[in-house]
Write an enzyme that holds these catalytic residues in place. Structure first.
Site, mmCIF file in Angstrom:
data_model
loop_
_atom_site.group_PDB
_atom_site.id
_atom_site.type_symbol
_atom_site.label_atom_id
_atom_site.label_comp_id
_atom_site.label_asym_id
_atom_site.label_seq_id
_atom_site.Cartn_x
_atom_site.Cartn_y
_atom_site.Cartn_z
ATOM 1 N N GLU A 189 -8.010 41.269 35.140
ATOM 2 C CA GLU A 189 -9.196 41.051 34.314
ATOM 3 C C GLU A 189 -9.402 39.554 34.138
ATOM 4 O OE1 GLU A 189 -9.259 42.787 30.414
ATOM 5 O OE2 GLU A 189 -8.433 44.680 31.111
ATOM 6 N N GLU A 229 -3.016 47.278 28.882
ATOM 7 C CA GLU A 229 -2.425 46.298 27.978
ATOM 8 C C GLU A 229 -1.471 46.907 26.950
ATOM 9 O OE1 GLU A 229 -5.583 43.831 26.401
ATOM 10 O OE2 GLU A 229 -5.592 42.620 28.218
HETATM 11 C C1 GLA Z 1 -8.709 43.171 27.219
HETATM 12 C C2 GLA Z 1 -8.875 44.640 27.566
HETATM 13 C C3 GLA Z 1 -10.251 45.013 28.037
HETATM 14 C C4 GLA Z 1 -11.304 44.269 27.266
HETATM 15 C C5 GLA Z 1 -11.043 42.799 27.376
HETATM 16 C C6 GLA Z 1 -12.081 41.947 26.718
HETATM 17 O O1 GLA Z 1 -8.168 42.415 28.194
HETATM 18 O O2 GLA Z 1 -7.934 45.091 28.498
HETATM 19 O O3 GLA Z 1 -10.395 46.402 27.897
HETATM 20 O O4 GLA Z 1 -11.294 44.668 25.941
HETATM 21 O O5 GLA Z 1 -9.835 42.505 26.755
HETATM 22 O O6 GLA Z 1 -11.815 40.581 26.881
#
Ligand code: GLA
Ligand code: ZN
Length: 676
Positions: free
Chosen positions: A317, A160
């Site tokens: 994710e 991210e």
């Molecule tokens: C983000 C991060 C993860 C985690 C999630 C939790 O997307 O990439 O490492 O912290 O949030 O929702």
């Protein structure tokens, strides 16, 4: 309509990837019991892929140039032995404490020029040569070590990407970037209109990134800083992937994006990525009902991610249950896990991945949803949901690589959003660009018409309808062609173009067009927009279209037809009787202009009529109940139709080809038919 095709699978795994973030290093002390148990549970859940190494730098390099790969060797071997595809991450998302301690230049500096302490994650300087060198080194070692490993399927670069750094190294790099773009200070001064408030620069060193302590009102500076920061991430990504590309050229690379995150122009970053992946965290069951907003809004995000490369992507994710950071950690209602997951596939994802596989016991994510809870077994509702989905995904191999044949494209453009977000006047910085684009999208979603989300400089080939809400900035593509020229060409050749209020106001330097709005779109739209009335929240105007009265709010632009036909007129105020909706016949096509901001009732009716008139096929022709959509994936021979009910009540759907179906609350049906 674009042609349906089958793309090759994203990784060497020919199935829908099912799995997600896995942090075995958090369980090193218990590895002899927990790791084998993880494999047992993963297989039980139908998991075929796990993402490892994301925040593992401290475990891999506990002190400078002392490496510890044994645990990761073991994890990679274990994944291979259990038939899992490893998504292997580079660890730059968070760094070991020794690195910040020894090289403070890696610490980020904020807009207010305060320097961060070591901590958190995602907070390095994007320019720091030391950080880049350290990242290159660890990435090289990872690539060399696992280049031939049978588990390795995909590189997950960092995590991210986001934020910005204002340190002296970044300021210097920013000035270099400006010299490269503008060549001379005179050109920069002209492009930024620096005679405003005596801002003329007489040396490059006088230029500082935007800050509340300094400048926030020089729009050329703001826009350049946005572009620069975005480019710095692209540059950083290229720096990270250089060793991966060299050592493992056959392994694709991705970095997980954050939907419509505004800090990085994702269309631009996408050009250097092999595969798009993104992190999806809907707010289900909130005050904005799933059926009325969230289901459709998430569909938009999924389509946008497909649009970045016009290809299948990965949902890297998602939470199999509640998150730990949304205002209310409400549980998913039965069926919603499957709905959220198959929704991604319906819009082009070839994966369902989670954050995370097993809950860690400490720190802030200990109560974040995961496949395996603290209880530790398969006997939980969430685990059963995941396992049930896993079994269903195993039947979906034929969908892998299928495209989305869309005849409609909706423009969502980062640079436009940046400039529009900065504009003063109107409703100040609340022009609601995102919401407006999504409202236009919703009219297609409700009638089961697939939509591609594209940036303004993308090719328009293959589309019948292009919708460009609030295209305030008309910029040039890489070949130097202005978007307005491309639009005119598209319409001339028979395309249908729809524009709205606040279009064609500024050029790519954020300088207002002279000669009247909508700037270079005046001819194709056949109008001149002389003024715009921004309304107080309680103000309303209206117009009548096809015998129906529609309320309008927030923006009423006052246009003069210059060849366009007026289709609807304002009902009140001093501009009553003047055009609120126009169409201009141009070449073989038509260009519509919505001068006022309507509610979705009008958008629904208008686009239903337009889809009929353009003969665009709906995935399901019969009108759908509220909160239901149908989307399609196709390889050119077979179509996979996803019928999704986002409402908490049952919904009857007349599919046509498969007869009438009754969908339970939050149910998804996947139906097959021959390509139409
Ligand atoms: C983000 C991060 C993860 C985690 C999630 C939790 O997307 O990439 O490492 O912290 O949030 O929702
Ligand atoms: Zn910096």
């Amino acid at each position: 309509m674009k042609k349906a095709i089958r793309h090759p699978p994203i990784t060497k795994c020919p199935h829908i990837l099912h799995g997600g973030d896995y942090n075995p290093e958090q369980w090193l002390t218990w590895k002899d019991t927990i790791w084998p148990e993880d494999m047992r549970l993963a297989k039980l859940a139908g998991v075929n892929s796990l993402t490892v190494g994301i925040f593992s730098w401290a475990a891999l390099e506990p002190s400078e140039e002392t490496y510890q790969f044994a645990w990761l060797d073991e994890v990679m071997d274990m994944l291979a032995e259990n038939g899992m595809t490893a998504v292997l991450a580079t660890p730059s998302g968070a760094r070991p404490a020794w690195l910040s301690e020894k090289y403070p230049e890696v610490l980020r500096v904020n807009r207010n020029r305060s320097k961060n302490l070591h901590g958190e994650r995602h907070n390095h300087c994007l320019t720091s040569p030391v950080y880049r060198e350290k990242v290159t080194r660890i990435n090289t070692l990872l690539a060399e070590r696992y280049r031939d490993h049978p588990a390795l399927g995909l590189w997950h670069v960092s995590n991210e990407y986001g934020g910005e750094c204002h340190c002296p190294l970044c300021q210097a790099r920013f000035r270099e970037w400006l010299k490269n773009r503008y060549k001379t200070l005179d050109a920069l001064n002209a492009a930024w209109w620096t005679s405003f408030w005596s801002h003329t620069y007489t040396s490059w060193e006088q230029i500082e990134s935007p800050s509340e302590l300094g400048d926030t009102n020089l729009h050329g500076l703001n826009l350049s800083w946005r572009r620069f920061t975005s480019d710095q991430f692209i540059d950083f990504y290229l720096c990270e992937t250089a060793p991966l590309k060299k050592i493992t050229p056959a392994v694709p690379c991705t970095t997980n994006l954050m939907g419509p995150y505004m800090g990085i122009d994702s269309f631009k970053l996408a050009k250097v990525m092999d595969v798009i992946s993104w992190d999806n965290y809907p707010n289900w069951h909130g005050t904005d009902q799933d059926a009325a907003w969230e289901g459709m809004h998430i569909s938009f995000n999924q389509d946008m991610n497909r649009g970045f490369k016009d290809k299948p992507f990965l949902m890297m994710e998602s939470s199999p249950s509640a998150t730990n950071w949304q205002p209310t950690a409400k549980l998913r209602r039965p069926g919603v896990h499957t709905l959220q997951s198959l929704q991604a596939i319906a819009h082009g994802s070839d994966s369902v991945q989670y954050f995370q596989f097993r809950k860690g016991r400490g720190a802030s994510e200990k109560f974040h949803g995961a496949v395996v809870d603290h209880e530790g077994t398969e006997n939980t509702r969430v685990f059963r949901d995941v396992a049930e989905l896993g079994a269903r995904l195993k039947t979906m191999d034929p969908i892998v690589g299928c495209s989305t044949p869309a005849g409609v494209a909706l423009i969502f453009d980062w640079e436009n959003a940046w400039a529009l977000g900065d504009a003063r006047g109107f409703l100040q910085q609340n022009t609601a660009y995102d919401r407006t684009v999504i409202e236009h999208y919703s009219a297609f979603w409700k009638q089961a018409v697939p939509v591609d989300i594209i940036e303004s400089t993308r090719s328009f080939e293959g589309y019948d309808i292009i919708v460009a809400p609030m295209l305030y900035m008309l910029r040039r593509d890489d070949a130097g062609i202005c978007v307005a020229e491309k639009i005119a060409e598209f319409v001339k050749n028979g395309g249908t173009f729809v524009a709205t209020y606040i279009s064609g106001y500024v050029d790519e330097d954020d300088l207002a067009f002279s000669g009247g709005f909508p700037g270079p779109l005046r001819e194709v739209l056949g109008i001149w927009a002389e003024e715009i009335d921004s309304l107080y929240p309680e103000d309303r105007n209206s117009f009548i279209w096809k015998d129906k009265n529609y309320a309008v709010h927030e923006f009423c632009e006052l246009v003069h037809p210059r060849g366009a036909e007026v289709l609807a007129k304002y009902g009140s105020d001093f501009y009553a009787g003047r055009g609120a909706l126009t169409v201009n016949k141009y070449g073989k096509g038509s260009a519509y202009f919505m001068a006022a901001r309507t509610y979705t009732d009008f958008l629904d009716d208008f686009y239903r009529d337009l889809v009929d008139r353009r003969g665009i096929k709906r995935v399901i022709e019969a009108p759908l109940p509220p909160g239901v959509t149908a989307q399609v994936r196709s390889d050119g021979k077979k179509e996979y139709v996803f019928v999704m009910n986002f409402s908490p009540v049952p919904a009857g759907v007349d599919t046509g080809f498969a007869g009438k179906k009754e969908l339970a609350p939050w149910e998804v049906l996947v139906l097959e038919r021959e390509q139409r």
